[in-house]
Scaffold this motif. Structure first.
Motif, mmCIF file in Angstrom:
data_model
loop_
_atom_site.group_PDB
_atom_site.id
_atom_site.type_symbol
_atom_site.label_atom_id
_atom_site.label_comp_id
_atom_site.label_asym_id
_atom_site.label_seq_id
_atom_site.Cartn_x
_atom_site.Cartn_y
_atom_site.Cartn_z
ATOM 1 N N GLY A 50 0.759 -1.231 0.000
ATOM 2 C CA GLY A 50 0.000 0.000 0.000
ATOM 3 C C GLY A 50 0.792 1.284 0.000
ATOM 4 N N ASP A 51 0.115 2.368 -0.393
ATOM 5 C CA ASP A 51 0.699 3.698 -0.533
ATOM 6 C C ASP A 51 1.902 3.687 -1.465
ATOM 7 N N LEU A 52 1.782 2.906 -2.529
ATOM 8 C CA LEU A 52 2.790 2.963 -3.584
ATOM 9 C C LEU A 52 2.806 4.366 -4.178
ATOM 10 N N PHE A 53 1.632 4.952 -4.300
ATOM 11 C CA PHE A 53 1.492 6.319 -4.799
ATOM 12 C C PHE A 53 0.939 7.197 -3.677
ATOM 13 N N ASP A 54 1.329 8.463 -3.685
ATOM 14 C CA ASP A 54 0.795 9.356 -2.669
ATOM 15 C C ASP A 54 -0.656 9.703 -2.959
ATOM 16 N N PHE A 55 -1.045 9.587 -4.218
ATOM 17 C CA PHE A 55 -2.459 9.683 -4.571
ATOM 18 C C PHE A 55 -2.684 8.895 -5.855
ATOM 19 N N TRP A 56 -3.833 8.230 -5.906
ATOM 20 C CA TRP A 56 -4.182 7.454 -7.099
ATOM 21 C C TRP A 56 -5.699 7.426 -7.228
ATOM 22 N N PHE A 57 -6.174 7.724 -8.418
ATOM 23 C CA PHE A 57 -7.604 7.614 -8.682
ATOM 24 C C PHE A 57 -7.792 7.137 -10.115
ATOM 25 N N GLU A 58 -8.658 6.156 -10.287
ATOM 26 C CA GLU A 58 -8.920 5.625 -11.615
ATOM 27 C C GLU A 58 -10.287 6.079 -12.101
ATOM 28 N N TYR A 59 -10.269 6.978 -13.092
ATOM 29 C CA TYR A 59 -11.499 7.257 -13.816
ATOM 30 C C TYR A 59 -11.759 6.061 -14.733
ATOM 31 N N LYS A 60 -12.880 6.024 -15.397
ATOM 32 C CA LYS A 60 -13.206 4.862 -16.220
ATOM 33 C C LYS A 60 -12.212 4.663 -17.362
ATOM 34 N N THR A 61 -11.683 5.768 -17.905
ATOM 35 C CA THR A 61 -10.756 5.647 -19.035
ATOM 36 C C THR A 61 -9.467 6.423 -18.806
ATOM 37 N N VAL A 62 -9.224 6.890 -17.574
ATOM 38 C CA VAL A 62 -8.057 7.722 -17.283
ATOM 39 C C VAL A 62 -7.416 7.242 -15.987
ATOM 40 N N VAL A 63 -6.076 7.205 -15.979
ATOM 41 C CA VAL A 63 -5.336 6.957 -14.751
ATOM 42 C C VAL A 63 -4.329 8.092 -14.596
ATOM 43 N N TRP A 94 -8.395 4.480 -3.638
ATOM 44 C CA TRP A 94 -9.341 4.562 -4.741
ATOM 45 C C TRP A 94 -8.877 3.741 -5.940
ATOM 46 N N MET A 95 -7.925 2.857 -5.716
ATOM 47 C CA MET A 95 -7.511 1.953 -6.787
ATOM 48 C C MET A 95 -8.609 0.909 -7.026
ATOM 49 N N THR A 96 -8.889 0.632 -8.292
ATOM 50 C CA THR A 96 -9.912 -0.372 -8.601
ATOM 51 C C THR A 96 -9.310 -1.520 -9.408
ATOM 52 N N ASP A 97 -9.413 -1.492 -10.747
ATOM 53 C CA ASP A 97 -9.030 -2.683 -11.514
ATOM 54 C C ASP A 97 -7.907 -2.448 -12.518
ATOM 55 N N TYR A 98 -7.245 -1.286 -12.466
ATOM 56 C CA TYR A 98 -6.178 -1.014 -13.442
ATOM 57 C C TYR A 98 -5.037 -2.023 -13.319
ATOM 58 N N PHE A 99 -4.586 -2.268 -12.084
ATOM 59 C CA PHE A 99 -3.506 -3.240 -11.882
ATOM 60 C C PHE A 99 -3.947 -4.641 -12.276
ATOM 61 N N GLN A 100 -5.188 -4.944 -11.999
ATOM 62 C CA GLN A 100 -5.680 -6.280 -12.336
ATOM 63 C C GLN A 100 -5.711 -6.497 -13.844
ATOM 64 N N LYS A 101 -6.138 -5.490 -14.583
ATOM 65 C CA LYS A 101 -6.258 -5.630 -16.028
ATOM 66 C C LYS A 101 -4.921 -5.500 -16.746
ATOM 67 N N GLU A 102 -4.097 -4.536 -16.324
ATOM 68 C CA GLU A 102 -2.845 -4.271 -17.030
ATOM 69 C C GLU A 102 -1.702 -5.176 -16.580
ATOM 70 N N LEU A 103 -1.695 -5.533 -15.304
ATOM 71 C CA LEU A 103 -0.571 -6.297 -14.751
ATOM 72 C C LEU A 103 -0.962 -7.690 -14.283
ATOM 73 N N GLN A 104 -2.260 -8.022 -14.380
ATOM 74 C CA GLN A 104 -2.753 -9.292 -13.846
ATOM 75 C C GLN A 104 -2.300 -9.465 -12.388
ATOM 76 N N THR A 105 -2.439 -8.385 -11.656
ATOM 77 C CA THR A 105 -2.036 -8.337 -10.252
ATOM 78 C C THR A 105 -3.272 -8.168 -9.378
ATOM 79 N N PRO A 106 -3.550 -9.087 -8.488
ATOM 80 C CA PRO A 106 -4.721 -8.922 -7.612
ATOM 81 C C PRO A 106 -4.554 -7.728 -6.691
#
Length: 251
Positions: A50-63, A94-106
């Motif tokens: 956790g806290d890899l980033f100081d802030f992270w938010f995933e919009y539907k088509t923007v990171v 606020w991380m959702t599924d970007y890592f799961q989809k791009e990196l196959q990381t749970p």
């Protein structure tokens, strides 16, 4: 995990990339990438708590923009077949599924249990656990509510991300004075949390981040609490070799 290799599981937490500015963060990002490059030689799994980033938010088509070297190196480890497990912290909740989809990381939003080589682990970021800090616990419930995320998503990313980054850094930069002092076992909330969990079930290792202070303490018979420190001033990480868990510093 790759069962053909000797067990070598690595743990790291609280990098807070992007704080206090992208420019100031960049040398720390380079150091973390160098660490990933080093451990890919023998890692059977990597846990980022956790806290890899100081802030992270995933919009539907923007990171959020940036961090390409870190993300690229994580992708490289995944392409090598090394499992990566990511636990959200209070700064990237606020991380959702970007890592799961791009990196196959749970991506996990709460503690998880694991057993490696007969040793039991309880692993998580560590925020909102233990007694007290009721104000933060209430605030977290508000922040993770779908309605809060829906409201924030209506802000243009250039406004929303900039505002959130400002507030995140404003909130005691990354770690405040209380995060660099050992408070004593009776006041360390995660130590108290670990001891309470031991009354319900035995774990050999409780591994957390969030606290920013490297710690390795006995909390019961054949049971240890480990806090991984951070990649701001300590550059510490954990490694489990199948028999013992060590805290080390990357130089």
């Amino acid at each position: 995990m790759n069962s053909t290799l000797p067990t070598k599981i690595y743990f790291a937490s609280d990098q807070h990339f992007g704080a206090p500015t992208r420019e100031a963060s960049f040398p720390r990002e380079q150091k973390f990438v160098a660490w990933l490059d080093e451990i890919k030689k023998d890692a059977t799994a990597v846990f980022l708590l956790g806290d890899l980033f100081d802030f992270w938010f995933e919009y539907k088509t923007v990171v959020p923009k940036g961090f390409i070297r870190v993300l690229g190196k994580l992708a490289e480890l995944r392409d090598l077949g090394i499992p990566i497990y990511f636990f959200v912290g209070n700064h990237d909740l606020w991380m959702t599924d970007y890592f799961q989809k791009e990196l196959q990381t749970p991506v996990f939003h709460d503690n998880q249990e694991y057993t490696f080589e007969g040793k039991t682990f309880l692993i998580g970021h560590g925020d909102g656990k233990g007694p007290n800090d009721k104000g933060y616990k209430r605030m977290k419930k508000v922040f993770i509510h779908p309605f809060s995320k829906w409201l924030f998503r209506w802000l243009h990313p250039d406004i929303g991300v900039k505002l959130a980054q400002y507030l995140s850094v404003k909130n005691k930069l990354i770690s405040g004075d209380e995060d660099v002092k050992f408070l004593g076992e009776e006041n360390e909330w995660l130590v108290l949390y670990a001891k309470r969990k031991l009354t319900q079930k035995h774990y050999n290792y409780f591994v957390f981040g969030h606290r920013h202070l490297p710690m390795k303490l006995s909390v019961g018979e054949n049971s240890e609490y480990i806090n991984l420190g951070d990649w701001i001033g300590y550059f510490t990480y954990g490694v489990f070799d199948g028999k013992t868990f060590e805290l080390k510093t990357f130089n």
